[in-house]
Design an enzyme around this catalytic site. Structure first.
Site, PDB file in Angstrom:
ATOM      1  N   GLY A  75       0.825  -1.198   0.000  1.00  0.00           N
ATOM      2  CA  GLY A  75       0.000   0.000   0.000  1.00  0.00           C
ATOM      3  C   GLY A  75       0.861   1.250   0.000  1.00  0.00           C
ATOM      4  O   GLY A  75       1.854   1.317   0.730  1.00  0.00           O
ATOM      5  N   SER A  76       0.523   2.217  -0.865  1.00  0.00           N
ATOM      6  CA  SER A  76       1.212   3.512  -0.935  1.00  0.00           C
ATOM      7  C   SER A  76       2.718   3.305  -1.177  1.00  0.00           C
ATOM      8  O   SER A  76       3.078   2.790  -2.225  1.00  0.00           O
ATOM      9  CB  SER A  76       0.921   4.309   0.339  1.00  0.00           C
ATOM     10  OG  SER A  76       1.296   5.641   0.165  1.00  0.00           O
ATOM     11  N   SER A  77       3.585   3.681  -0.234  1.00  0.00           N
ATOM     12  CA  SER A  77       5.018   3.464  -0.442  1.00  0.00           C
ATOM     13  C   SER A  77       5.301   1.991  -0.762  1.00  0.00           C
ATOM     14  O   SER A  77       6.160   1.680  -1.599  1.00  0.00           O
ATOM     15  CB  SER A  77       5.795   3.888   0.807  1.00  0.00           C
ATOM     16  OG  SER A  77       7.170   3.656   0.638  1.00  0.00           O
TER      17      SER A  77
END
Ligand SMILES: *[C@@H]1O[C@H](CO)[C@@H](O)[C@H](O)[C@H]1NC(C)=O
Ligand SMILES: *[C@@H]1O[C@H](CO)[C@@H](O)[C@H](O)[C@H]1NC(C)=O
Ligand SMILES: *[C@@H]1O[C@H](CO)[C@@H](O)[C@H](O)[C@H]1NC(C)=O
Ligand SMILES: *[C@@H]1O[C@H](CO)[C@@H](O)[C@H](O)[C@H]1NC(C)=O
Length: 298
Positions: free
Chosen positions: A141-143
């Site tokens: 998720g995300s990074s």
């Protein structure tokens, strides 16, 4: 008999009295091999009932997160109990706990950055548990989604498929001094780096020059109301991987796998899917069964 066994078991699980479910736990692995960028920790979830040649999923936390936190962010551990695969949960403490998705070394096969240290966790696990090298996956998720894209570009020989929840294309952060929300150059997550499909494809291919083998299949989910990693990055990721995987958009299937999600199918659907979430924010809810089916584990 007032309660059926399954209802009784649910009550006991809620009360924490059912010791059978989730008997395994997250364990820390002290030495997994070469760790050139100094990744802080490797944790692993090995279910009690392991497949003969277990598949492996690397789970990558968002900025500011930890492996322990991401372990709790999806229901993958309970699927591991049922299906016998292994989960790896690394933690970075550098750059406000964000993965390095920008440096020269992380963006090159065996370059000696975070991507190399993460692959060494996979190699350690394959060896120690007699894992299936054709069933290695990354999710994040995300990074962690950004790093999933980086791993797909730098190690297509290791990762069969990846799932990116609110990510950016591989190489998008290149040129920025750090790949965090506080970076002086956030042109990447703000969607200001726009290349065409061929250019994004070249950027990914340049992460492992000369590689001719199979490419990492990708499942990419993004919310229309994501303002941390803007929605246009769904299209940018799909441009990159449709070019690398040589597949074209075929059709949309609305309200799939759940209401307000649109499944954007590429090619025959075995190599690339986009999931556009109408009204979805940053890091939409994980879809365990959709991802595990795409990986070929269900
Ligand atoms: C990264 O690679 C580019 C292109 O080869 C080079 O110009 C730049 O100096 C390198 N940066 C670092 C920090 O090594
Ligand atoms: C490459 O992918 C195809 C399916 O798309 C598969 O049949 C083949 O075994 C793969 N090759 C390798 C070396 O993994
Ligand atoms: C891409 O796929 C098309 C068919 O859809 C095929 O004709 C072409 O040769 C493929 N290109 C590469 C580089 O594999
Ligand atoms: C497919 O769905 C996406 C996301 O909702 C949308 O942007 C795109 O225009 C749709 N494409 C077609 C051909 O309907």
């Amino acid at each position: 008999m007032l309660f059926s066994p399954s209802i009784l078991r649910s009550f006991l699980t809620v009360l924490g009295l059912c010791t059978q479910a989730n008997a395994a736990s997250l364990q820390t692995v002290p030495n997994w091999g070469d760790n050139p960028s100094g990744i802080a920790q490797m944790q692993i979830y090995v279910p009690d009932k392991l497949s003969a040649k277990p598949p492996i999923i690397l789970g990558l936390h968002p900025c500011g997160g930890t492996g322990q936190q991401y372990y709790g962010m999806t229901k993958l551990p309970s699927y591991a109990d049922r299906l016998g695969f292994i989960l790896i949960y690394p933690s970075t403490t550098k750059e406000t706990r964000c993965w390095d998705c920008h440096s020269n070394v992380t963006l090159i096969h065996d370059g000696g950055g975070d991507s190399t240290g993460l692959v060494n966790m996979v190699k350690y696990t394959l060896k120690k548990y007699n894992g299936d090298p054709t069933k290695v996956f990354a999710v994040g998720g995300s990074s962690g989604a950004m790093m999933t894209n980086v791993l797909a570009a730098t190690y297509p020989d290791v990762f069969n498929a990846g799932a990116s929840w609110s990510g950016v294309p591989a190489g998008c952060w290149y040129g920025s001094p750090i790949s965090t929300p506080t970076s002086p150059d956030v042109s990447c997550p703000m969607g200001k780096k726009t290349y065409n499909a061929q250019q994004w494809g070249d950027i990914a291919r340049n992460c492992y020059p000369g590689y001719q083998g199979n490419r990492t299949r990708m499942l990419i989910a993004h919310g229309t109301q994501d303002f941390a990693v803007v929605y246009s990055l769904l299209a940018q990721q799909l441009a990159q991987w449709s070019n690398v995987l040589n597949v074209s958009f075929i059709k949309n299937i609305t309200n799939t796998p759940v209401q307000s999600w649109t499944d954007m199918v590429y090619g025959d659907g075995t190599k690339l899917h986009g999931y556009s979430i109408q009204g979805g924010g940053h890091i939409p809810p994980f879809q365990e069964e959709t991802v595990l089916k795409f990986f070929g584990l269900m």
